[in-house]
Scaffold this active site. Structure first.
Site, short mmCIF file in Angstrom:
data_model
loop_
_atom_site.label_atom_id
_atom_site.label_comp_id
_atom_site.label_asym_id
_atom_site.label_seq_id
_atom_site.Cartn_x
_atom_site.Cartn_y
_atom_site.Cartn_z
N ASP A 165 5.46 11.25 -5.07
CA ASP A 165 5.12 11.32 -6.77
C ASP A 165 5.68 12.87 -7.75
O ASP A 165 4.35 13.13 -8.36
CB ASP A 165 3.86 10.78 -6.98
CG ASP A 165 2.61 11.41 -6.30
OD1 ASP A 165 2.44 12.53 -6.03
OD2 ASP A 165 2.33 10.75 -6.82
N HIS B 70 -4.63 9.23 -6.16
CA HIS B 70 -2.63 9.68 -5.42
C HIS B 70 -2.60 9.40 -3.84
O HIS B 70 -2.23 9.06 -3.36
CB HIS B 70 -2.12 10.50 -5.80
CG HIS B 70 -2.14 10.88 -7.83
ND1 HIS B 70 -0.73 10.62 -8.01
CD2 HIS B 70 -2.95 11.09 -9.00
CE1 HIS B 70 -0.61 10.22 -9.41
NE2 HIS B 70 -2.49 10.92 -9.65
#
Length: 493
Positions: A119, A20
């Site tokens: 996110d 990520h």
């Protein structure tokens, strides 16, 4: 907060796992270099220290218009071992106030944020509370986002939670394979419950991770102004078209590392190009070891930054690699090996594979997969790894374990047809046979390599100037990041 005429300033805070963070940093660098957008990139304090250990004291110095910040996450600061997905999910939710402090400090310094990119649902909600537009940087696969958007329907239709009580019989009796989910628009009609991944593999309706996922999917539908996907239109066109009917505007701007590289090739170099975010020291010796190896002769093995295999699985895999007869380059993280990786295996393994194997704790994967010596990739099917493989024309042996990996594996096998699946038991004879099948010159291996090379060409076209991802990045910059705050389209809860 700032006025609508303030310069664009995007504050990034990605979920603090390696994949990520790396993908979000690529996106942030592109927005800065291509759009002139001011960036603040927020790490967890633990990851900040890991980046410093792996890349050196100047890794987080930043450049003009691009700075790094960090917030505490409640995890131990020492060591490089990943904390596990659930502890990470729980601990990171303690960062809301510290993140708001970062935003307040930016405003006090005369550089107020105009957008938050994350996110994580609690960060998106915190930004909305402060009156800021948000963008979701969805760095897993597009197909996993589509499947996750239907978790509630799986519950409503009685497929989740699983039956069987504490012994979870449906996890092991073939139920997951036999149960066909043929009603999800944009996905194959023969999707199985197994292909929806581990979050639905629970017998508890109140399972904590399933509850978190349901909440996040609702947040994605109602909070952000836009969603950025790390994929390209030709790979995921039907999935993206369906998602566009369910969630806020979607921008496909991947594969991000290749789009960033294409930006540099065009001569638009920027000081941010050198910024990186590896959480482990990378072993450059593996690239030297590949030198001189014949084309497509080496199997690359890496299960990513979080997946943990048992010692028995690692030993079976080791003997499968030995029996395959092929060269291999194998990444075994320090937390898996708990010492020198090669010491895990009996002396006979070292003798059997002498001159054929290279075992290390971490490597520069993007550079490694570009080497023509790599013939296949045995992967956990994390999305970054899969995209790296696709972009370099490398077929895959898939061993999905968690998160989006089961869905990714399904698409690699049946939709893109560039992967085969390794059985959960990891039996040495089966591993050896599959390695020879994918790496060899028989029909199946040749066809997989040909399709993989076709996808490589399509990915290259997407990120080239004028390609779909190149154009979508320009749209993202002009339509979302560079418009004034009051003009950003909100999707209100």
């Amino acid at each position: 907060m700032s006025s609508s005429s303030s310069p664009a300033h995007a504050v990034f805070f990605p979920f603090p796992a390696q994949g990520h963070v790396a993908s979000a940093l690529h996106l942030a660098k592109l927005l800065h270099a291509r759009g002139g957008i001011r960036i603040t990139f927020v790490h967890s304090e633990r990851n900040r220290r890991r980046v410093l250990r792996s890349r050196g004291a100047d890794a987080l110095d930043g450049v003009p218009g691009f700075r790094f910040a960090a917030v505490p996450d409640g995890l131990p600061l020492d060591g490089d071992s990943p904390p596990g997905m659930f502890p990470l999910l729980v601990s990171i939710r303690s960062t809301v106030q510290q993140f708001k402090d970062v935003l307040d400090e930016a405003a006090a310094a005369g550089e107020p944020a105009t957008c938050v990119v994350s996110d994580m649902d609690h960060i998106l909600l915190a930004a909305r509370e402060m009156g800021l537009p948000t963008v979701v940087s969805w760095m897993p696969s597009a197909c996993s986002l589509l499947s996750n958007q239907h978790f509630q329907q799986l519950i409503d239709r009685g497929l989740v939670p699983l039956k069987g009580g504490a012994d979870a019989e449906q996890l092991s009796n073939g139920h997951l394979d036999r149960t066909v989910v043929d009603w999800v628009p944009g996905m194959p009609a023969d999707m199985r419950l197994r292909d929806f991944g581990p979050f639905v593999r629970t017998t508890d309706r109140d399972d904590a991770v399933l509850t978190m996922s349901l909440f996040f999917m609702e947040c994605i539908r109602t909070v952000p102004s836009a969603i950025v996907l790390n994929t390209f239109d030709e790979l995921d066109g039907e999935v993206v078209a369906t998602l566009s009917q369910l969630v806020p505007p979607v921008y496909t701007v991947g594969p991000l590392p290749q789009l960033a590289a294409a930006h540099v090739v065009t001569g638009q170099r920027s000081p941010v190009d050198a910024l990186g975010a590896s959480l482990w020291p990378e072993d450059g010796g593996c690239l030297e070891w590949l030198r001189g190896k014949p084309p497509r002769s080496v199997l690359y093995v890496n299960f990513g930054s979080i997946v943990v295999l048992t010692r028995e699985q690692l030993v079976e895999l080791a003997w499968g690699l030995a029996k395959s007869g092929h060269h291999f380059l194998w990444v075994i993280r320090d937390d898996q090996a708990k010492g020198n990786p090669i010491d895990m295996f009996p002396p006979e393994f070292a003798e059997e594979t002498k001159g054929r194997g290279y075992v290390t704790s971490w490597c520069p994967q993007e550079a490694l997969l570009r080497d023509e010596a790599i013939g296949a990739f045995l992967t956990h099917c994390g999305w970054n790894s899969m995209l790296d493989s696709i972009c370099n024309g490398i077929p895959m042996l898939c061993y999905p374990v968690a998160a989006d990996q089961q869905t990714n594996c399904r698409y690699a096998r049946t939709e893109w047809r560039i992967g085969v699946e390794v059985d959960e038991s990891i039996e040495r004879e089966a591993v050896a046979r599959m390695v020879r099948e994918v790496m060899g010159e028989e029909k199946k291996g040749r066809e997989m390599r040909q399709r993989a090379m076709e996808w490589k060409q399509k990915a290259a076209m997407a990120v080239a100037p004028g390609g779909t991802s190149w154009v979508n990045l320009e749209r993202l910059i002009s339509e979302v990041f560079c418009c004034s705050r009051k003009d950003v389209p909100h999707v209100n809860a």
